[in-house]
Scaffold this motif. Structure first.
Motif, PDB file in Angstrom:
ATOM      1  N   GLN A   1       0.626   0.518 -10.175  1.00 42.98           N
ATOM      2  CA  GLN A   1       1.074  -0.859  -9.956  1.00 42.98           C
ATOM      3  C   GLN A   1       2.358  -1.133 -10.732  1.00 42.98           C
ATOM      4  O   GLN A   1       3.274  -1.784 -10.233  1.00 42.98           O
ATOM      5  N   VAL A   2       2.428  -0.633 -11.957  1.00 39.13           N
ATOM      6  CA  VAL A   2       3.636  -0.802 -12.770  1.00 39.13           C
ATOM      7  C   VAL A   2       4.822  -0.146 -12.063  1.00 39.13           C
ATOM      8  O   VAL A   2       5.895  -0.746 -11.945  1.00 39.13           O
ATOM      9  N   TYR A   3       4.637   1.078 -11.600  1.00 38.02           N
ATOM     10  CA  TYR A   3       5.715   1.768 -10.879  1.00 38.02           C
ATOM     11  C   TYR A   3       6.124   0.974  -9.643  1.00 38.02           C
ATOM     12  O   TYR A   3       7.315   0.845  -9.341  1.00 38.02           O
ATOM     13  N   ALA A   4       5.142   0.438  -8.923  1.00 34.73           N
ATOM     14  CA  ALA A   4       5.435  -0.330  -7.712  1.00 34.73           C
ATOM     15  C   ALA A   4       6.196  -1.613  -8.036  1.00 34.73           C
ATOM     16  O   ALA A   4       6.894  -2.151  -7.175  1.00 34.73           O
ATOM     17  N   ASN A   5       6.075  -2.084  -9.271  1.00 37.05           N
ATOM     18  CA  ASN A   5       6.827  -3.269  -9.691  1.00 37.05           C
ATOM     19  C   ASN A   5       8.221  -2.915 -10.196  1.00 37.05           C
ATOM     20  O   ASN A   5       9.123  -3.736 -10.141  1.00 37.05           O
ATOM     21  N   GLU A   6       8.376  -1.725 -10.687  1.00 31.00           N
ATOM     22  CA  GLU A   6       9.660  -1.302 -11.252  1.00 31.00           C
ATOM     23  C   GLU A   6      10.601  -0.707 -10.214  1.00 31.00           C
ATOM     24  O   GLU A   6      11.803  -0.673 -10.418  1.00 31.00           O
ATOM     25  N   PHE A   7      10.042  -0.194  -9.132  1.00 31.24           N
ATOM     26  CA  PHE A   7      10.827   0.461  -8.091  1.00 31.24           C
ATOM     27  C   PHE A   7      10.456  -0.114  -6.732  1.00 31.24           C
ATOM     28  O   PHE A   7       9.307  -0.496  -6.509  1.00 31.24           O
ATOM     29  N   THR A   8      11.418  -0.118  -5.833  1.00 32.53           N
ATOM     30  CA  THR A   8      11.114  -0.554  -4.471  1.00 32.53           C
ATOM     31  C   THR A   8      10.314   0.537  -3.773  1.00 32.53           C
ATOM     32  O   THR A   8      10.269   1.688  -4.228  1.00 32.53           O
ATOM     33  N   GLU A   9       9.713   0.174  -2.680  1.00 27.51           N
ATOM     34  CA  GLU A   9       8.953   1.150  -1.899  1.00 27.51           C
ATOM     35  C   GLU A   9       9.849   2.326  -1.509  1.00 27.51           C
ATOM     36  O   GLU A   9       9.454   3.486  -1.636  1.00 27.51           O
ATOM     37  N   GLN A  10      11.071   2.029  -1.069  1.00 26.02           N
ATOM     38  CA  GLN A  10      11.993   3.102  -0.667  1.00 26.02           C
ATOM     39  C   GLN A  10      12.379   3.972  -1.857  1.00 26.02           C
ATOM     40  O   GLN A  10      12.460   5.190  -1.727  1.00 26.02           O
TER      41      GLN A  10
ATOM     42  N   PRO B   1       0.819  -1.218   0.000  1.00 23.99           N
ATOM     43  CA  PRO B   1       0.000   0.000   0.000  1.00 23.99           C
ATOM     44  C   PRO B   1       0.857   1.275   0.000  1.00 23.99           C
ATOM     45  O   PRO B   1       0.522   2.234  -0.681  1.00 23.99           O
ATOM     46  N   ALA B   2       1.982   1.253   0.732  1.00 27.13           N
ATOM     47  CA  ALA B   2       2.854   2.438   0.763  1.00 27.13           C
ATOM     48  C   ALA B   2       3.508   2.670  -0.596  1.00 27.13           C
ATOM     49  O   ALA B   2       3.650   3.814  -1.035  1.00 27.13           O
ATOM     50  N   ALA B   3       3.913   1.603  -1.278  1.00 26.99           N
ATOM     51  CA  ALA B   3       4.530   1.734  -2.598  1.00 26.99           C
ATOM     52  C   ALA B   3       3.504   2.266  -3.606  1.00 26.99           C
ATOM     53  O   ALA B   3       3.817   3.151  -4.399  1.00 26.99           O
ATOM     54  N   ILE B   4       2.301   1.735  -3.553  1.00 31.92           N
ATOM     55  CA  ILE B   4       1.240   2.197  -4.454  1.00 31.92           C
ATOM     56  C   ILE B   4       0.932   3.666  -4.183  1.00 31.92           C
ATOM     57  O   ILE B   4       0.777   4.461  -5.118  1.00 31.92           O
ATOM     58  N   ALA B   5       0.854   4.042  -2.923  1.00 33.86           N
ATOM     59  CA  ALA B   5       0.567   5.442  -2.572  1.00 33.86           C
ATOM     60  C   ALA B   5       1.665   6.364  -3.093  1.00 33.86           C
ATOM     61  O   ALA B   5       1.378   7.438  -3.650  1.00 33.86           O
ATOM     62  N   ALA B   6       2.925   5.966  -2.926  1.00 35.42           N
ATOM     63  CA  ALA B   6       4.035   6.782  -3.418  1.00 35.42           C
ATOM     64  C   ALA B   6       3.994   6.863  -4.939  1.00 35.42           C
ATOM     65  O   ALA B   6       4.213   7.936  -5.521  1.00 35.42           O
ATOM     66  N   ALA B   7       3.703   5.746  -5.587  1.00 32.99           N
ATOM     67  CA  ALA B   7       3.617   5.739  -7.051  1.00 32.99           C
ATOM     68  C   ALA B   7       2.506   6.669  -7.523  1.00 32.99           C
ATOM     69  O   ALA B   7       2.686   7.429  -8.479  1.00 32.99           O
ATOM     70  N   LYS B   8       1.362   6.626  -6.859  1.00 31.00           N
ATOM     71  CA  LYS B   8       0.249   7.510  -7.232  1.00 31.00           C
ATOM     72  C   LYS B   8       0.623   8.971  -7.014  1.00 31.00           C
ATOM     73  O   LYS B   8       0.240   9.835  -7.805  1.00 31.00           O
ATOM     74  N   GLU B   9       1.385   9.241  -5.970  1.00 31.89           N
ATOM     75  CA  GLU B   9       1.815  10.615  -5.718  1.00 31.89           C
ATOM     76  C   GLU B   9       2.752  11.092  -6.834  1.00 31.89           C
ATOM     77  O   GLU B   9       2.635  12.212  -7.321  1.00 31.89           O
ATOM     78  N   ILE B  10       3.664  10.230  -7.249  1.00 29.73           N
ATOM     79  CA  ILE B  10       4.576  10.566  -8.353  1.00 29.73           C
ATOM     80  C   ILE B  10       3.774  10.829  -9.623  1.00 29.73           C
ATOM     81  O   ILE B  10       3.994  11.828 -10.322  1.00 29.73           O
ATOM     82  N   LEU B  11       2.846   9.951  -9.921  1.00 30.53           N
ATOM     83  CA  LEU B  11       2.038  10.110 -11.131  1.00 30.53           C
ATOM     84  C   LEU B  11       1.211  11.390 -11.077  1.00 30.53           C
ATOM     85  O   LEU B  11       1.043  12.069 -12.099  1.00 30.53           O
ATOM     86  N   ALA B  12       0.723  11.743  -9.895  1.00 31.78           N
ATOM     87  CA  ALA B  12      -0.033  12.995  -9.746  1.00 31.78           C
ATOM     88  C   ALA B  12       0.882  14.194  -9.981  1.00 31.78           C
ATOM     89  O   ALA B  12       0.499  15.153 -10.664  1.00 31.78           O
ATOM     90  N   MET B  13       2.100  14.148  -9.430  1.00 29.79           N
ATOM     91  CA  MET B  13       3.041  15.253  -9.639  1.00 29.79           C
ATOM     92  C   MET B  13       3.400  15.397 -11.111  1.00 29.79           C
ATOM     93  O   MET B  13       3.649  16.499 -11.589  1.00 29.79           O
ATOM     94  N   LYS B  14       3.425  14.276 -11.825  1.00 32.69           N
ATOM     95  CA  LYS B  14       3.748  14.292 -13.256  1.00 32.69           C
ATOM     96  C   LYS B  14       2.510  14.571 -14.110  1.00 32.69           C
ATOM     97  O   LYS B  14       2.599  14.603 -15.326  1.00 32.69           O
ATOM     98  N   ASN B  15       1.372  14.744 -13.481  1.00 31.09           N
ATOM     99  CA  ASN B  15       0.106  14.989 -14.167  1.00 31.09           C
ATOM    100  C   ASN B  15      -0.185  13.904 -15.205  1.00 31.09           C
ATOM    101  O   ASN B  15      -0.660  14.173 -16.308  1.00 31.09           O
ATOM    102  N   ALA B  16       0.107  12.669 -14.843  1.00 30.05           N
ATOM    103  CA  ALA B  16      -0.077  11.544 -15.754  1.00 30.05           C
ATOM    104  C   ALA B  16      -1.537  11.350 -16.140  1.00 30.05           C
ATOM    105  O   ALA B  16      -1.827  10.850 -17.228  1.00 30.05           O
ATOM    106  N   SER B  17      -2.452  11.779 -15.293  1.00 30.91           N
ATOM    107  CA  SER B  17      -3.872  11.582 -15.605  1.00 30.91           C
ATOM    108  C   SER B  17      -4.284  12.336 -16.865  1.00 30.91           C
ATOM    109  O   SER B  17      -5.266  11.967 -17.505  1.00 30.91           O
TER     110      SER B  17
END
Length: 181
Positions: free
Chosen positions: A114-123, A45-61
């Motif tokens: 989910q893809v980001y969470a698979n490509e990068f560690t939570e840290q 959940p922490a990795a997914i949350a961080a990934a979503k935050e990154i995607l939001a900062m990048k305006n991926a939506s």
């Protein structure tokens, strides 16, 4: 961010066009056995949350914001090609379907996280969030879309010039063979 939206919209359009370039029946026959997302390991959940935050900062939506209405429209247009006499009905049904499926594009964002969470560690994801919040990270977020746009323009220019070089070499080699082209 407007240029990022344009780049991402163009990418989304390209994906959409690719989807409609092949009739639906052929797409189903040629579809991979399982979507790539089913092969992904569930992220924490922490990795997914961080990934979503990154995607939001990048305006991926912005890349997929209009995915549902665009795909509904494209599907309608494909169906109209072989059902011209149902044009009025298909136009009316498209509105209903777009309304029924509104919001489903959020699935794309979840999948991307989910893809980001698979490509990068939570840290690593947490470190990326920290980086993107830093002054340099903010500069990257602000300037990268323009840098990408200029890079693509440069690559296109280079390719055109290089194509002329290739064409010249073809002509020279063919001339050696006594053949003018």
């Amino acid at each position: 961010m407007k240029s990022l939206s344009r780049i991402l919209s163009a990418a989304g359009l390209a994906v959409g066009l690719a989807l409609t370039a092949v009739p639906a029946e052929a797409q189903q026959k040629n579809a991979p056995a399982a979507p790539a997302t089913t092969q992904l390991k569930p992220g924490s959940p922490a990795a997914i949350a961080a990934a979503k935050e990154i995607l939001a900062m990048k305006n991926a939506s912005a890349m997929y914001a209009n995915a549902v209405p665009n795909l509904v429209e494209q599907t309608k247009n494909v169906l109209m090609q072989s059902n011209l006499n149902y044009q009025k009905d298909l136009n009316e049904v498209a509105v209903i379907i777009a309304k029924n499926l509104a919001g489903r594009e959020k699935e794309i964002g979840d999948g991307m996280a989910q893809v980001y969470a698979n490509e990068f560690t939570e840290q690593e994801l947490k470190d990326l969030v920290t980086f993107y919040k830093s002054p340099l990270g903010q500069k990257l977020l602000a300037n990268e879309p323009r840098a990408i746009q200029f890079s693509m323009s440069y690559m296109n220019q280079w390719a055109q010039q290089f194509a002329e070089t290739i064409n010249g070499q073809f002509r020279a080699e063919m001339k050696k063979r006594g053949k003018e082209i």
